[in-house]
Design an enzyme around this catalytic site. Structure first.
Site, PDB file in Angstrom:
ATOM      1  CD  GLU A  20      -4.277   4.997  11.059  1.00  0.00           C
ATOM      2  OE1 GLU A  20      -4.567   5.146   9.859  1.00  0.00           O
ATOM      3  OE2 GLU A  20      -4.014   3.902  11.562  1.00  0.00           O
ATOM      4  NE  ARG A  41      -8.905  -0.677   9.689  1.00  0.00           N
ATOM      5  CZ  ARG A  41      -8.256  -0.945   8.542  1.00  0.00           C
ATOM      6  NH1 ARG A  41      -6.938  -1.068   8.537  1.00  0.00           N
ATOM      7  NH2 ARG A  41      -8.910  -1.063   7.410  1.00  0.00           N
ATOM      8  CG  HIS A  74      -2.675   2.907   7.797  1.00  0.00           C
ATOM      9  ND1 HIS A  74      -3.895   2.934   8.410  1.00  0.00           N
ATOM     10  CD2 HIS A  74      -2.693   1.802   7.012  1.00  0.00           C
ATOM     11  CE1 HIS A  74      -4.626   1.900   8.009  1.00  0.00           C
ATOM     12  NE2 HIS A  74      -3.901   1.190   7.153  1.00  0.00           N
TER      13      HIS A  74
HETATM   14  C1  8YV Z   1      -4.542   0.702   3.204  1.00  0.00           C
HETATM   15  C2  8YV Z   1      -5.744  -0.829   4.909  1.00  0.00           C
HETATM   16  O1  8YV Z   1      -3.586   1.565   3.742  1.00  0.00           O
HETATM   17  O2  8YV Z   1      -6.160  -2.790   3.678  1.00  0.00           O
HETATM   18  C3  8YV Z   1      -6.516  -2.051   4.572  1.00  0.00           C
HETATM   19  O3  8YV Z   1      -7.552  -2.264   5.214  1.00  0.00           O
HETATM   20  O4  8YV Z   1      -6.015  -0.182   5.849  1.00  0.00           O
HETATM   21  C4  8YV Z   1      -4.548  -0.455   4.110  1.00  0.00           C
HETATM   22  O5  8YV Z   1      -4.009  -1.478   3.383  1.00  0.00           O
HETATM   23  C5  8YV Z   1      -5.704   1.484   2.829  1.00  0.00           C
HETATM   24  O6  8YV Z   1      -6.841   0.735   2.594  1.00  0.00           O
HETATM   25  C6  8YV Z   1      -5.333   2.299   1.589  1.00  0.00           C
HETATM   26  O7  8YV Z   1      -6.359   3.051   1.185  1.00  0.00           O
END
Ligand code: 8YV
Length: 317
Positions: free
Chosen positions: A264, A235, A282
């Site tokens: 983002e 993050r 991301h």
């Molecule tokens: C994804 C993420 O891009 O798993 C997570 O917490 O941030 C990422 O894997 C996101 O959740 C896709 O919607």
């Protein structure tokens, strides 16, 4: 009547969308021109929410969904969901735990290699025709060997372990920090991030953000030092981004590979000019295979919760 589901983020896998459509009445909030009015009109019907890890869901929105029975996060990070509130309300919050480990770890290694070997800068050099204009080998600075670098893992969860195993294959000694030593692993534990940074050539951030806001600051970056590389696949908010931009600008660290950012899709523009930084959008879990596996876990969690069962991947119930 099909249960109503509120979807806050698109899912890019046709087979998953087909299943969702077959089983539920899906309300895609991200397609609504007036989301607030849409919730006022339809919020009371929603029995489930699907959201992304980074997007989460605000407490305010959950409070407007009185029939809500489950928040299914299409990701592993639950830092953007108020878990305490969900626990109080008895609401399961589920994640796609285990589905994205390998891809996120792969991207961490890609970023380590890309930064050390100047992959993207040299790609730009070739594409722009600069190689033809400057064919002398001295036109491209020598890169850095990745094999054998001391790698510090910040957060030894599933992803952290998968990164550790991969970099071991490159002959990299691994150390890690976490909230406490992880039982059953042989890699040396270092309780202080500052010390881990001092003892590492590369730091890879794999930690959950809930308890680790801004842990990578100017002091940690200075401890990593002018030969040090930072990679973040977790993050953006784990890092004080202004401190990072300054450290990169002043070459107080050697480079960074960043898949995630504080705000983002807004990336600090100063980074665009820096050849010692490799940027991604991301993307760590964004392969067709992983997103399909994640989507299937979302479907499973919704089905379990709406059948009155405790979802297997619930964090809160
Ligand atoms: C994804 C993420 O891009 O798993 C997570 O917490 O941030 C990422 O894997 C996101 O959740 C896709 O919607």
């Amino acid at each position: 009547m099909k249960p109503h589901i509120l979807q806050l983020n698109p899912i890019l896998v046709p087979s998953v969308n087909e299943r969702l459509e077959a089983l539920y009445t899906v309300h895609r909030l991200y397609e609504q021109a007036a989301p607030d009015a849409y919730i006022a009109a339809h919020g009371a019907q929603m029995r489930g929410v699907i959201t992304g890890g980074h997007t989460g869901i605000s407490r305010g929105l959950m409070e407007r969904l009185p029939a809500l029975e489950v928040v299914a996060v299409n990701g592993v990070g639950t830092d953007a969901v108020d878990l305490a509130y969900c626990r109080e309300r008895g609401l399961p919050v589920t994640g796609t735990f285990g589905a994205l480990t390998e891809d996120v770890a792969d991207l961490a290694v890609v970023l380590l290699l890309a930064v050390c070997r100047n992959l993207c800068a040299v790609d730009r050099f070739v594409r722009s025709g600069a190689w033809v204009r400057h064919p002398q080998p001295s036109a491209i600075p020598l890169a850095r060997r990745f094999s054998g670098l001391r790698v510090g893992i910040v957060g030894l969860g599933r992803v952290g372990r998968a990164v550790a195993m991969r970099v071991q294959a490159f002959g990299c000694p691994v150390r890690y920090t976490d909230l406490a030593p992880i039982p059953g692993v042989d890699w040396p534990y270092e309780p202080a991030l500052l010390q881990l940074a001092r003892d590492s050539d590369a730091l890879v951030l794999c930690a959950a953000a809930d308890k680790a806001d801004g842990i990578v600051d100017a002091a940690v970056l200075d401890a990593l030092g002018p030969q040090g590389v930072l990679v973040n696949v977790a993050r953006g908010r784990l890092v004080k981004e202004d401190d990072l931009v300054r450290a990169l600008h002043d070459r107080r660290i050697a480079g960074a590979g960043l898949d995630v950012f504080v705000d983002e899709p807004n990336v600090p523009p100063a980074l665009f000019e820096m050849d010692h930084v490799t940027l991604q959008a991301h993307r760590a879990s964004a392969t067709a295979e992983t997103r399909k596996a994640m989507g299937e876990l979302v479907l499973e969690s919704l089905a379990q919760a709406l059948a009155g069962q405790r979802p297997t991947h619930s964090l809160t119930t």
